[in-house]
Write a protein that holds these residues in place. Structure first.
Motif, short mmCIF file in Angstrom:
data_model
loop_
_atom_site.label_atom_id
_atom_site.label_comp_id
_atom_site.label_asym_id
_atom_site.label_seq_id
_atom_site.Cartn_x
_atom_site.Cartn_y
_atom_site.Cartn_z
N PRO A 1 -47.89 -65.37 -48.16
CA PRO A 1 -48.00 -64.71 -49.60
C PRO A 1 -46.46 -64.50 -50.27
O PRO A 1 -45.80 -64.08 -49.62
N HIS A 2 -46.66 -64.87 -51.48
CA HIS A 2 -45.48 -64.50 -52.21
C HIS A 2 -45.54 -62.85 -52.54
O HIS A 2 -46.71 -62.51 -52.25
N MET A 3 -44.38 -62.30 -52.74
CA MET A 3 -44.34 -60.95 -52.92
C MET A 3 -43.55 -60.51 -54.21
O MET A 3 -42.51 -60.87 -54.42
N LEU A 4 -44.06 -59.47 -54.90
CA LEU A 4 -43.32 -59.04 -56.08
C LEU A 4 -43.26 -57.45 -55.98
O LEU A 4 -44.37 -56.92 -55.53
N VAL A 5 -42.08 -57.09 -55.68
CA VAL A 5 -41.94 -55.37 -55.62
C VAL A 5 -41.57 -54.73 -57.11
O VAL A 5 -40.71 -55.33 -57.65
N MET A 6 -42.10 -53.60 -57.38
CA MET A 6 -41.86 -53.15 -58.59
C MET A 6 -41.28 -51.78 -58.49
O MET A 6 -41.99 -50.87 -57.27
N SER A 7 -40.63 -51.29 -59.36
CA SER A 7 -40.34 -49.86 -59.22
C SER A 7 -39.93 -49.25 -60.42
O SER A 7 -39.03 -50.07 -61.07
N ALA A 8 -40.06 -47.92 -60.75
CA ALA A 8 -39.38 -47.36 -61.82
C ALA A 8 -38.27 -46.40 -61.70
O ALA A 8 -37.78 -45.95 -62.46
N THR A 9 -37.95 -46.46 -60.24
CA THR A 9 -37.14 -45.51 -59.93
C THR A 9 -35.80 -46.40 -59.20
O THR A 9 -35.75 -47.15 -58.36
N PRO A 10 -34.64 -46.13 -60.21
CA PRO A 10 -33.64 -46.94 -59.75
C PRO A 10 -32.62 -46.58 -58.79
O PRO A 10 -31.38 -46.07 -58.88
N ILE A 11 -33.06 -46.68 -57.23
CA ILE A 11 -32.42 -46.11 -56.53
C ILE A 11 -31.56 -47.37 -55.77
O ILE A 11 -31.95 -48.51 -56.14
N PRO A 12 -30.59 -47.32 -54.96
CA PRO A 12 -29.69 -48.28 -54.68
C PRO A 12 -30.50 -49.44 -53.98
O PRO A 12 -30.28 -50.53 -54.34
N ARG A 13 -31.51 -49.18 -53.14
CA ARG A 13 -32.16 -50.24 -52.51
C ARG A 13 -33.00 -51.18 -53.57
O ARG A 13 -32.86 -52.24 -53.28
N THR A 14 -33.36 -50.56 -54.43
CA THR A 14 -34.16 -51.24 -55.57
C THR A 14 -33.44 -52.11 -56.11
O THR A 14 -33.33 -53.34 -56.42
N LEU A 15 -32.17 -51.46 -56.64
CA LEU A 15 -31.09 -52.34 -57.31
C LEU A 15 -30.41 -53.53 -56.40
O LEU A 15 -30.18 -54.64 -56.87
N ALA A 16 -30.23 -53.27 -55.19
CA ALA A 16 -29.87 -54.41 -54.40
C ALA A 16 -30.90 -55.39 -54.14
O ALA A 16 -30.60 -56.56 -54.34
N MET A 17 -32.32 -54.92 -54.01
CA MET A 17 -33.15 -56.21 -53.95
C MET A 17 -33.24 -56.91 -55.14
O MET A 17 -33.44 -58.03 -55.07
N SER A 18 -32.83 -56.15 -56.51
CA SER A 18 -33.13 -57.02 -57.69
C SER A 18 -32.11 -57.95 -57.62
O SER A 18 -31.82 -59.18 -58.23
N VAL A 19 -30.53 -57.56 -57.28
CA VAL A 19 -29.45 -58.34 -57.40
C VAL A 19 -29.60 -59.55 -56.39
O VAL A 19 -29.15 -60.58 -56.66
N HIS A 20 -29.78 -59.11 -55.01
CA HIS A 20 -30.07 -60.18 -53.93
C HIS A 20 -31.13 -61.10 -53.85
O HIS A 20 -31.20 -61.72 -53.13
N GLY A 21 -32.33 -60.31 -54.36
CA GLY A 21 -33.68 -60.79 -53.89
C GLY A 21 -34.10 -61.06 -52.50
O GLY A 21 -34.63 -61.92 -51.91
N ASP A 22 -33.37 -59.91 -51.62
CA ASP A 22 -33.47 -59.96 -50.28
C ASP A 22 -34.17 -58.55 -49.94
O ASP A 22 -33.44 -57.40 -49.98
N MET A 23 -35.30 -58.55 -49.24
CA MET A 23 -35.90 -57.30 -48.74
C MET A 23 -35.11 -56.86 -47.47
O MET A 23 -35.54 -55.67 -46.93
N GLU A 24 -34.13 -57.43 -47.05
CA GLU A 24 -33.49 -56.78 -45.83
C GLU A 24 -31.96 -56.37 -45.95
O GLU A 24 -31.44 -56.11 -45.12
N VAL A 25 -31.70 -56.13 -47.28
CA VAL A 25 -30.36 -55.82 -47.68
C VAL A 25 -30.44 -54.23 -47.34
O VAL A 25 -31.31 -53.42 -47.78
N SER A 26 -29.33 -53.72 -46.84
CA SER A 26 -28.99 -52.41 -46.71
C SER A 26 -27.72 -52.07 -47.28
O SER A 26 -26.83 -52.77 -47.41
N ILE A 27 -27.75 -50.96 -47.73
CA ILE A 27 -26.53 -50.17 -48.36
C ILE A 27 -25.81 -49.30 -47.31
O ILE A 27 -26.63 -48.45 -46.95
#
Length: 159
Positions: A124-150
């Motif tokens: 299935p397609h996945m859409l993730v949402m957050s109102a909390t601008p934590i680094p993981r959220t920002l990294a997923m927004s930039v890279h579109g990758d759920m496996e990005v680590s900071i």
């Protein structure tokens, strides 16, 4: 999607769920709390009702015949969007034709939670949402990758 409270994240999720429903696919919306899951069901339901699509909530609070009725409606295709908590990925919950997963407040869930829900469908397609601008959220927004680590550490050889 990362945005402030009230910025339209739920509207975007409802539009995506409407597209999935138009294709005959189910959308699962997972939220971290019972209250939020029910609010999402109500909001998305109001937006999709004019198009003839139904939305319901399923949380740990739903038990017995109420839970069985919701699951029967999902299985029969009478519900196109199921909003809930971790109750969505319990072993007795079948999500036929799962085409879209929306995870609200994604930082509150781990990789295993997302995988359990994803396993309910066929890629299935996945859409993730957050109102909390934590680094993981920002990294997923930039890279579109759920496996990005900071990493807090500097890479070897850099000063």
């Amino acid at each position: 999607i990362q945005g402030d409270v009230g910025s339209g994240k739920t509207l975007v999720a409802a539009l995506a769920a409407g597209q999935a429903a138009a294709s005959g696919r189910l959308t699962a919306v997972m939220s971290p709390t019972d209250v939020l899951a029910r609010q999402q069901a109500e909001a998305i339901g109001r937006l999709l009702a004019p198009a003839g699509y139904a939305c319901a909530a399923l949380t740990g609070r739903d038990r017995g015949s109420a839970r069985e009725s919701i699951l029967a409606d999902v299985h029969a295709g009478r519900i196109q969007v199921l909003s809930g908590t971790q109750a969505l990925y319990q072993s007795d919950v079948e999500l036929p034709d799962l085409g879209l997963i929306v995870i609200d407040e994604q930082h509150r869930f781990g990789v295993a939670d997302r995988l359990r829900l994803t396993a309910k469908g066929e890629a299935p397609h996945m859409l993730v949402m957050s109102a909390t601008p934590i680094p993981r959220t920002l990294a997923m927004s930039v890279h579109g990758d759920m496996e990005v680590s900071i990493l807090d550490e500097k890479p070897a050889g850099r000063q």
